[in-house]
Motif scaffolding. Structure first.
Motif, short mmCIF file in Angstrom:
data_model
loop_
_atom_site.label_atom_id
_atom_site.label_comp_id
_atom_site.label_asym_id
_atom_site.label_seq_id
_atom_site.Cartn_x
_atom_site.Cartn_y
_atom_site.Cartn_z
N SER A 66 38.40 29.75 26.71
CA SER A 66 39.59 28.94 26.97
C SER A 66 39.87 28.78 28.46
CB SER A 66 40.82 29.54 26.28
OG SER A 66 41.26 30.72 26.96
N PHE A 67 39.24 29.60 29.31
CA PHE A 67 39.47 29.46 30.74
C PHE A 67 38.99 28.09 31.20
CE2 PHE A 67 38.17 29.40 35.13
CZ PHE A 67 39.24 29.98 35.77
N ARG A 68 39.83 27.41 31.94
CA ARG A 68 39.47 26.08 32.42
C ARG A 68 40.20 25.74 33.71
NH1 ARG A 68 42.87 26.46 28.23
NH2 ARG A 68 44.65 25.03 27.98
N VAL A 69 39.54 24.93 34.51
CA VAL A 69 40.17 24.32 35.67
C VAL A 69 40.69 22.97 35.23
CG1 VAL A 69 39.85 23.50 38.03
CG2 VAL A 69 38.58 25.51 37.22
N PHE A 70 41.96 22.71 35.46
CA PHE A 70 42.51 21.40 35.09
C PHE A 70 42.18 20.41 36.21
CE2 PHE A 70 46.14 18.35 34.78
CZ PHE A 70 45.73 17.75 33.59
N ASP A 71 41.20 19.57 35.95
CA ASP A 71 40.68 18.66 36.98
C ASP A 71 40.78 17.20 36.54
OD1 ASP A 71 38.79 18.75 35.01
OD2 ASP A 71 37.08 19.11 36.34
N ALA A 72 41.92 16.82 35.99
CA ALA A 72 42.13 15.43 35.57
C ALA A 72 41.89 14.49 36.75
CB ALA A 72 43.55 15.25 35.04
N PRO A 73 41.36 13.30 36.48
CA PRO A 73 41.03 12.37 37.57
C PRO A 73 42.17 12.08 38.53
CG PRO A 73 40.06 11.61 35.52
CD PRO A 73 40.93 12.78 35.17
N PHE A 74 43.42 12.05 38.02
CA PHE A 74 44.53 11.72 38.92
C PHE A 74 44.80 12.82 39.95
CE2 PHE A 74 46.81 14.09 35.65
CZ PHE A 74 47.81 14.77 36.35
N LEU A 75 44.24 14.02 39.72
CA LEU A 75 44.41 15.12 40.67
C LEU A 75 43.34 15.12 41.76
CD1 LEU A 75 45.38 18.14 38.40
CD2 LEU A 75 46.83 16.88 39.99
N LEU A 76 42.42 14.18 41.72
CA LEU A 76 41.30 14.15 42.66
C LEU A 76 41.36 12.92 43.53
CD1 LEU A 76 38.50 15.20 40.14
CD2 LEU A 76 39.70 16.69 41.77
N ALA A 77 40.80 13.04 44.73
CA ALA A 77 40.72 11.93 45.67
C ALA A 77 39.37 11.98 46.36
CB ALA A 77 41.85 12.02 46.71
N ASP A 78 38.94 10.86 46.90
CA ASP A 78 37.69 10.84 47.65
C ASP A 78 37.79 11.77 48.85
OD1 ASP A 78 36.48 8.98 45.97
OD2 ASP A 78 37.27 7.28 47.10
N ASP A 79 36.74 12.55 49.07
CA ASP A 79 36.67 13.41 50.24
C ASP A 79 36.20 12.56 51.42
OD1 ASP A 79 36.05 15.29 52.22
OD2 ASP A 79 35.49 16.80 50.73
N PRO A 80 37.03 12.38 52.46
CA PRO A 80 36.64 11.50 53.56
C PRO A 80 35.52 12.05 54.43
CG PRO A 80 38.69 12.61 54.09
CD PRO A 80 38.36 12.97 52.67
N ASP A 81 35.25 13.34 54.33
CA ASP A 81 34.26 13.97 55.21
C ASP A 81 32.95 14.31 54.53
OD1 ASP A 81 36.11 14.01 57.40
OD2 ASP A 81 37.12 15.70 56.42
N TYR A 82 32.97 14.42 53.20
CA TYR A 82 31.77 14.81 52.45
C TYR A 82 31.67 13.96 51.19
CZ TYR A 82 32.07 18.92 55.47
OH TYR A 82 32.14 19.75 56.55
N PRO A 83 30.48 13.78 50.65
CA PRO A 83 30.34 13.02 49.41
C PRO A 83 31.08 13.70 48.26
CG PRO A 83 28.20 13.31 50.49
CD PRO A 83 29.17 14.20 51.21
N GLY A 84 31.68 12.89 47.41
CA GLY A 84 32.34 13.43 46.23
C GLY A 84 33.84 13.46 46.34
N LYS A 85 34.45 14.14 45.38
CA LYS A 85 35.91 14.24 45.27
C LYS A 85 36.41 15.60 45.73
CE LYS A 85 36.53 10.26 42.99
NZ LYS A 85 37.41 9.17 43.45
#
Length: 320
Positions: free
Chosen positions: A273-292
């Motif tokens: 049941s352990f989980r990181v809540f990583d819904a898309p609205f909680l993420l943004a583009d990383d301006p310095d590195y590829p990915g979110k």
């Protein structure tokens, strides 16, 4: 009355959540704290409008993370005082959820504290205390405390310890010593709880440890027979709650006592049941590195209007 209601709750599931909410300061000047940058005239131009936008944003995260059932227990770190936690609980969309607040001031120089939100329709608080290393008493210790709460969940006791350890970045020996001292305090306190219960105590230790599960300072409590790190497997799969220089790190973690790993026990925490809540609205583009990366409130000193630079972590606890 308590016993009757507890019997009604027998067999329920409870979501338990931890969230570093990234510098939840109010806009008032507290002369006892180093909060100048989070004032309307401060370097971050922290206004009432921005403050309430953050309060409402964090409330939406909690509602979304709970899915069909709001978390029964929510550990928070990086809160300035009880007022900001009360605003979150009572002056947002959470106001009808029945949360109550546990907060204790810490000796942290910046004035950032730990706090607990709990649903008083599901959870009872028997005791709550602030713990700091004994050898640092007398005003010497100026880092975060441990926040302990003795709770009743279902019809059994669960001991909850919230942590926000000092950052390992910066490289100062003093910070390393403080981290080891607070880790040792967690070990001593959990050992004491187990000794008093005959090794049957239900204990949850959760927080922002500013260290990965395989960090040597984590081993101080992870190698303790009485605690199991539920974040370990997720970290090995590449999960993360915080992103540093383009690399995800799982520094927000949840430990449970071994008695809680028994599916047949009174209080059971499913390791899956352990989980990181990583819904898309909680993420943004990383301006310095590829990915979110987590969508933060600030990018440097530029306000970006996000949620936090950390993602919440959650486990599900079942009573029998």
């Amino acid at each position: 009355m308590l016993t009757a209601v507890a019997q009604q709750l027998k067999g329920q599931e409870f979501n338990v959540m931890f969230y570093n909410v990234e510098n939840l300061f109010d806009t008032a000047d507290d002369t006892t704290k180093d909060d100048d940058e989070f004032l309307p005239e401060g370097s971050r131009r922290w206004t009432e409008k921005r403050y309430w936008q953050k309060i409402n944003a964090l409330a939406r995260v909690i509602v979304a993370a709970g899915e069909w059932e709001l978390p029964a227990l929510i550990g928070l770190c990086e809160v300035e005082n009880e007022k900001v936690v009360s605003d979150l609980a009572f002056r947002s969309i959470l106001s009808g959820a029945g949360y109550k607040v546990i907060h204790r001031e810490s000796p942290d120089a910046r004035g950032i504290d730990l706090a607990l939100l709990y649903r008083h329709d599901l959870i009872w608080i028997v005791d709550s205390r602030s713990w700091i290393p004994e050898q640092q008493e007398g005003g010497i210790y100026n880092s975060r405390n441990l926040l302990y709460s003795k709770t009743v969940m279902g019809n059994d006791t669960v001991h909850l310890i919230l942590c926000h350890w000092p950052s390992r970045r910066g490289g100062t020996l003093a910070a390393a010593d403080v981290r080891e001292s607070i880790a040792e305090l967690v070990r001593v306190k959990t050992d004491s709880l187990q000794a008093c219960s005959g090794d049957t105590a239900s204990i949850i230790v959760m927080g922002d440890f500013n260290a990965a599960p395989d960090d040597p300072v984590i081993k101080i409590i992870a190698d303790n027979y009485s605690l199991v790190n539920y974040a370990q497997d997720a970290a090995e799969r590449g999960a993360g709650s915080y992103r540093y220089q383009g690399r995800w790190e799982l520094i927000d973690q949840i430990f449970v006592s071994r008695s809680m790993t028994d599916p047949g026990g009174k209080i059971y925490a499913d390791p899956l049941s352990f989980r990181v809540f990583d819904a898309p609205f909680l993420l943004a583009d990383d301006p310095d590195y590829p990915g979110k990366k987590p969508f933060p409130t600030y990018s440097g000193f530029r306000w970006s209007g996000g949620y936090s630079d950390h993602l919440p972590v959650i486990i599900t606890v079942k009573t029998h």
